[in-house]
Design a protein around this motif. Structure first.
Motif, PDB file in Angstrom:
ATOM      1  N   SER A   1       8.395   3.836   5.223  1.00  0.00           N
ATOM      2  CA  SER A   1       8.532   4.216   3.822  1.00  0.00           C
ATOM      3  C   SER A   1       7.521   3.508   2.917  1.00  0.00           C
ATOM      4  O   SER A   1       7.297   2.304   3.044  1.00  0.00           O
ATOM      5  N   VAL A   2       6.928   4.274   1.996  1.00  0.00           N
ATOM      6  CA  VAL A   2       6.037   3.697   0.991  1.00  0.00           C
ATOM      7  C   VAL A   2       6.917   3.192  -0.155  1.00  0.00           C
ATOM      8  O   VAL A   2       7.614   3.964  -0.804  1.00  0.00           O
ATOM      9  N   GLU A   3       6.859   1.882  -0.407  1.00  0.00           N
ATOM     10  CA  GLU A   3       7.761   1.263  -1.364  1.00  0.00           C
ATOM     11  C   GLU A   3       7.161   1.099  -2.757  1.00  0.00           C
ATOM     12  O   GLU A   3       7.877   1.122  -3.754  1.00  0.00           O
ATOM     13  N   ASP A   4       5.850   0.898  -2.843  1.00  0.00           N
ATOM     14  CA  ASP A   4       5.235   0.684  -4.148  1.00  0.00           C
ATOM     15  C   ASP A   4       3.763   1.080  -4.101  1.00  0.00           C
ATOM     16  O   ASP A   4       3.126   1.059  -3.031  1.00  0.00           O
ATOM     17  N   LEU A   5       3.228   1.439  -5.274  1.00  0.00           N
ATOM     18  CA  LEU A   5       1.832   1.839  -5.428  1.00  0.00           C
ATOM     19  C   LEU A   5       1.268   1.219  -6.697  1.00  0.00           C
ATOM     20  O   LEU A   5       1.975   1.088  -7.695  1.00  0.00           O
ATOM     21  N   GLN A   6      -0.026   0.850  -6.645  1.00  0.00           N
ATOM     22  CA  GLN A   6      -0.687   0.270  -7.811  1.00  0.00           C
ATOM     23  C   GLN A   6      -2.152   0.695  -7.835  1.00  0.00           C
ATOM     24  O   GLN A   6      -2.881   0.522  -6.849  1.00  0.00           O
ATOM     25  N   TRP A   7      -2.576   1.265  -8.969  1.00  0.00           N
ATOM     26  CA  TRP A   7      -3.987   1.586  -9.144  1.00  0.00           C
ATOM     27  C   TRP A   7      -4.788   0.319  -9.407  1.00  0.00           C
ATOM     28  O   TRP A   7      -4.300  -0.625 -10.033  1.00  0.00           O
ATOM     29  N   SER A   8      -6.031   0.325  -8.956  1.00  0.00           N
ATOM     30  CA  SER A   8      -6.951  -0.753  -9.322  1.00  0.00           C
ATOM     31  C   SER A   8      -7.159  -0.723 -10.829  1.00  0.00           C
ATOM     32  O   SER A   8      -7.300   0.353 -11.421  1.00  0.00           O
ATOM     33  N   PRO A   9      -7.215  -1.898 -11.480  1.00  0.00           N
ATOM     34  CA  PRO A   9      -7.444  -1.917 -12.923  1.00  0.00           C
ATOM     35  C   PRO A   9      -8.878  -1.605 -13.324  1.00  0.00           C
ATOM     36  O   PRO A   9      -9.147  -1.352 -14.498  1.00  0.00           O
TER      37      PRO A   9
ATOM     38  N   TRP B   1      -1.019  -5.574  -9.315  1.00  0.00           N
ATOM     39  CA  TRP B   1      -2.457  -5.838  -9.338  1.00  0.00           C
ATOM     40  C   TRP B   1      -2.785  -6.525 -10.659  1.00  0.00           C
ATOM     41  O   TRP B   1      -2.460  -6.018 -11.735  1.00  0.00           O
ATOM     42  N   ASN B   2      -3.429  -7.677 -10.570  1.00  0.00           N
ATOM     43  CA  ASN B   2      -3.748  -8.455 -11.761  1.00  0.00           C
ATOM     44  C   ASN B   2      -4.738  -7.709 -12.644  1.00  0.00           C
ATOM     45  O   ASN B   2      -5.808  -7.305 -12.193  1.00  0.00           O
ATOM     46  N   ARG B   3      -4.374  -7.522 -13.921  1.00  0.00           N
ATOM     47  CA  ARG B   3      -5.218  -6.766 -14.848  1.00  0.00           C
ATOM     48  C   ARG B   3      -6.388  -7.577 -15.378  1.00  0.00           C
ATOM     49  O   ARG B   3      -7.346  -7.019 -15.915  1.00  0.00           O
ATOM     50  N   LYS B   4      -6.330  -8.904 -15.244  1.00  0.00           N
ATOM     51  CA  LYS B   4      -7.391  -9.765 -15.756  1.00  0.00           C
ATOM     52  C   LYS B   4      -8.325 -10.273 -14.667  1.00  0.00           C
ATOM     53  O   LYS B   4      -9.500 -10.521 -14.913  1.00  0.00           O
ATOM     54  N   VAL B   5      -7.788 -10.451 -13.459  1.00  0.00           N
ATOM     55  CA  VAL B   5      -8.595 -10.885 -12.314  1.00  0.00           C
ATOM     56  C   VAL B   5      -8.430  -9.826 -11.243  1.00  0.00           C
ATOM     57  O   VAL B   5      -7.446  -9.826 -10.506  1.00  0.00           O
ATOM     58  N   ASP B   6      -9.380  -8.910 -11.160  1.00  0.00           N
ATOM     59  CA  ASP B   6      -9.160  -7.688 -10.378  1.00  0.00           C
ATOM     60  C   ASP B   6      -9.169  -7.878  -8.868  1.00  0.00           C
ATOM     61  O   ASP B   6      -8.943  -6.921  -8.131  1.00  0.00           O
ATOM     62  N   TYR B   7      -9.411  -9.096  -8.388  1.00  0.00           N
ATOM     63  CA  TYR B   7      -9.329  -9.315  -6.942  1.00  0.00           C
ATOM     64  C   TYR B   7      -8.014  -9.989  -6.540  1.00  0.00           C
ATOM     65  O   TYR B   7      -7.820 -10.323  -5.373  1.00  0.00           O
ATOM     66  N   LEU B   8      -7.096 -10.167  -7.488  1.00  0.00           N
ATOM     67  CA  LEU B   8      -5.808 -10.783  -7.173  1.00  0.00           C
ATOM     68  C   LEU B   8      -4.690  -9.739  -7.138  1.00  0.00           C
ATOM     69  O   LEU B   8      -4.546  -8.941  -8.057  1.00  0.00           O
TER      70      LEU B   8
ATOM     71  N   GLU C   1      -2.062 -13.206 -19.737  1.00  0.00           N
ATOM     72  CA  GLU C   1      -2.221 -14.517 -19.100  1.00  0.00           C
ATOM     73  C   GLU C   1      -2.433 -14.298 -17.609  1.00  0.00           C
ATOM     74  O   GLU C   1      -1.514 -13.958 -16.878  1.00  0.00           O
ATOM     75  N   GLU C   2      -3.657 -14.506 -17.143  1.00  0.00           N
ATOM     76  CA  GLU C   2      -4.018 -14.115 -15.780  1.00  0.00           C
ATOM     77  C   GLU C   2      -3.294 -14.887 -14.695  1.00  0.00           C
ATOM     78  O   GLU C   2      -3.199 -14.415 -13.548  1.00  0.00           O
ATOM     79  N   SER C   3      -2.741 -16.060 -15.001  1.00  0.00           N
ATOM     80  CA  SER C   3      -2.081 -16.875 -13.978  1.00  0.00           C
ATOM     81  C   SER C   3      -0.562 -16.788 -14.017  1.00  0.00           C
ATOM     82  O   SER C   3       0.114 -17.403 -13.201  1.00  0.00           O
ATOM     83  N   VAL C   4      -0.009 -16.032 -14.965  1.00  0.00           N
ATOM     84  CA  VAL C   4       1.449 -15.986 -15.140  1.00  0.00           C
ATOM     85  C   VAL C   4       2.025 -14.740 -14.484  1.00  0.00           C
ATOM     86  O   VAL C   4       1.507 -13.627 -14.645  1.00  0.00           O
ATOM     87  N   LEU C   5       3.117 -14.933 -13.745  1.00  0.00           N
ATOM     88  CA  LEU C   5       3.721 -13.866 -12.952  1.00  0.00           C
ATOM     89  C   LEU C   5       5.229 -13.851 -13.178  1.00  0.00           C
ATOM     90  O   LEU C   5       5.877 -14.891 -13.207  1.00  0.00           O
ATOM     91  N   GLY C   6       5.793 -12.645 -13.347  1.00  0.00           N
ATOM     92  CA  GLY C   6       7.238 -12.486 -13.451  1.00  0.00           C
ATOM     93  C   GLY C   6       7.791 -11.838 -12.190  1.00  0.00           C
ATOM     94  O   GLY C   6       7.199 -10.889 -11.667  1.00  0.00           O
TER      95      GLY C   6
END
Length: 452
Positions: free
Chosen positions: A266-274, A316-323, A370-375
């Motif tokens: 099953s595909v659980e989640d999808l995210q476009w590159s920013p 996918w991190n919107r500020k650091v696109d390789y994270l 904030e590129e380092s903050v995650l919820g």
């Protein structure tokens, strides 16, 4: 739809990371026989068993804003609607628009609900009310003397709503819903929002129905994301491993009938590159995270075994696109540097791993600015907020926080929010810095901590 709770009439239990067991006894004068032992303030760690007569009390001073809302039916998913009230809003009272889908008792009773939450006041705590140096005008502006206001409009939605996503382009205001019937519906929300903002505006019968329905899938799913670089481009993934692309040309949508093939579960989640318009990532119950190019449906571009259990969510991190961050069924949070995915002959390792949650990760999202903050939210009824820029200092081991159960609090863990049951999804508000909204079986919370 629901109603806000009055924070001054209800008691919140286990709302923040720092909780107190009892207040200190301030009456220390008089006969020695009347002097009671002062209780020591302790840090409550989620999962600890409370002893007899121990009670948790929420520390209201940990929140800049905190409101909760009950609902008629639980909402598994919601999304935040961008508005025209301004960017980087820090003034109170605050206003927020969201769209949510229900899980009703019968398919015909489900709804897509568009809500406007206004008069969201700053939290008043005892320190504010006891500060005699404040001017009366300033003090009055901080008081919760007005209840929050909830206005809502609903659209009939046949079938439970597994996931809701709104286009990130403010001018489009289009939402997609993954129904448990196996169909994906696309809705134009402009007339609904206008009805919320304009007294007497009547929603037409045409505006109450989807503008397009994707019927490419043969079974229901949860994975879905709108592109931030190409307006109207949508990817959807189902429980039969299939991922389909839907595109918009002028006012018409077109759904592909040929899926992207690669996952074995099953595909659980999808995210476009920013940043890359043809690139997206997928997460699956086959324990992998894959990177795709829309120009090649037969094979993924990159693949890594990300976890030892199902990968439930990615962001996918919107500020650091390789994270990229991922969350799994065993409660593990992993941070990935996509630049290490390049060589297919090697197995990349995450740049960081955290095992704080004791149950499956249900939602994960990078802070929009904030590129380092995650919820992160988990099925253990916790929302954890992380700052990955904080590093462990061996010289400060003596300052480590250790709970009763021997669990060490990671230095990157900023805050733990509790009080909701069966938390399903969270989102940062992109226009109100630090504001987070979450949905659970017990309803919605909208809050902002003083630590962000």
């Amino acid at each position: 739809m629901g109603e806000f709770e009055d924070p001054w009439e209800d008691e919140y239990e286990t709302e923040s990371e720092e909780e107190v067991i009892e207040e200190e006894n301030e009456d220390n004068e008089g006969d020695a026989m009347d002097i009671e032992e002062t209780e020591v303030l302790q840090v409550y760690l989620p999962g600890q068993e409370l002893q007899k007569d121990e009670v948790l009390e929420a520390d209201q001073s940990a929140y800049e804003m905190l409101h909760s809302m009950n609902v008629r039916w639980p909402c598994l998913s919601f999304d935040i609607l961008l508005d025209n009230l301004g960017e980087d809003r820090k003034m109170y009272p605050a206003t927020a628009y969201i769209v949510a889908g229900t899980q009703a008792d019968k398919p015909k009773n489900n709804e897509l609900i568009i809500m406007k939450m206004s008069q969201l006041h700053k939290t008043q705590n005892d320190d504010d009310s006891n500060d005699s140096d404040k001017e009366s005008d300033d003090s009055d502006s901080e008081k919760l003397d007005e209840d929050p206001i909830l206005e809502e409009k609903s659209l009939k939605h046949y079938g439970g709503v597994n996931r809701v996503r709104v286009t990130p382009q403010k001018d489009l205001q289009i939402a997609a819903t993954w129904a448990d019937t196996g169909k994906v519906h696309i809705w134009d929300l402009k007339p609904i929002i206008k009805a919320l903002d304009t007294r007497g505006y009547i929603i037409s019968q045409k505006s109450s129905k989807p503008i397009y329905t994707i019927e490419s899938h043969s079974i229901e799913g949860f994975a879905m994301d709108w592109s931030g670089t190409v307006p109207g481009r949508l990817i959807t993934g189902d429980m039969h491993t299939h991922i389909y692309l839907t595109t918009k040309a002028q006012s018409n949508f077109t759904a592909d009938r040929i899926p992207f093939v690669g996952h074995s579960s099953s595909v659980e989640d999808l995210q476009w590159s920013p940043t890359e318009k043809n690139v997206f990532a997928s997460a699956s119950a086959d324990q992998t995270v894959r990177i795709w190019d829309t120009r090649n449906k037969k094979k993924d571009a990159l693949c890594v075994k990300a976890h030892d259990t199902d990968v439930n969510v990615i962001t996918w991190n919107r500020k650091v696109d390789y994270l990229l961050a991922s969350g799994s069924d065993d409660g593990v949070i992993s941070i990935w540097d996509l630049r290490t995915f390049v060589n297919k002959g090697t197995k990349p390792s995450p740049v960081a791993n955290f095992k704080w949650h004791s149950a499956p990760i249900t939602s994960i999202e990078w802070h929009p600015t904030e590129e380092s903050v995650l919820g992160v939210s988990g099925a253990d009824d916790q929302i954890s907020i992380w700052d990955l820029s904080v590093e462990h200092d061996p010289e400060e081991d003596s300052d480590k926080i250790i709970g009763k159960s021997g669990v060490e609090v990671p230095p990157q863990l900023l805050f733990v929010h509790q009080g909701q049951n069966d938390i399903k999804e969270l989102h940062w508000h992109p226009q109100i810095p630090g504001c987070m909204i979450s949905t659970a079986a017990s309803g919605f919370n909208i809050f902002k901590t003083v630590s962000i």
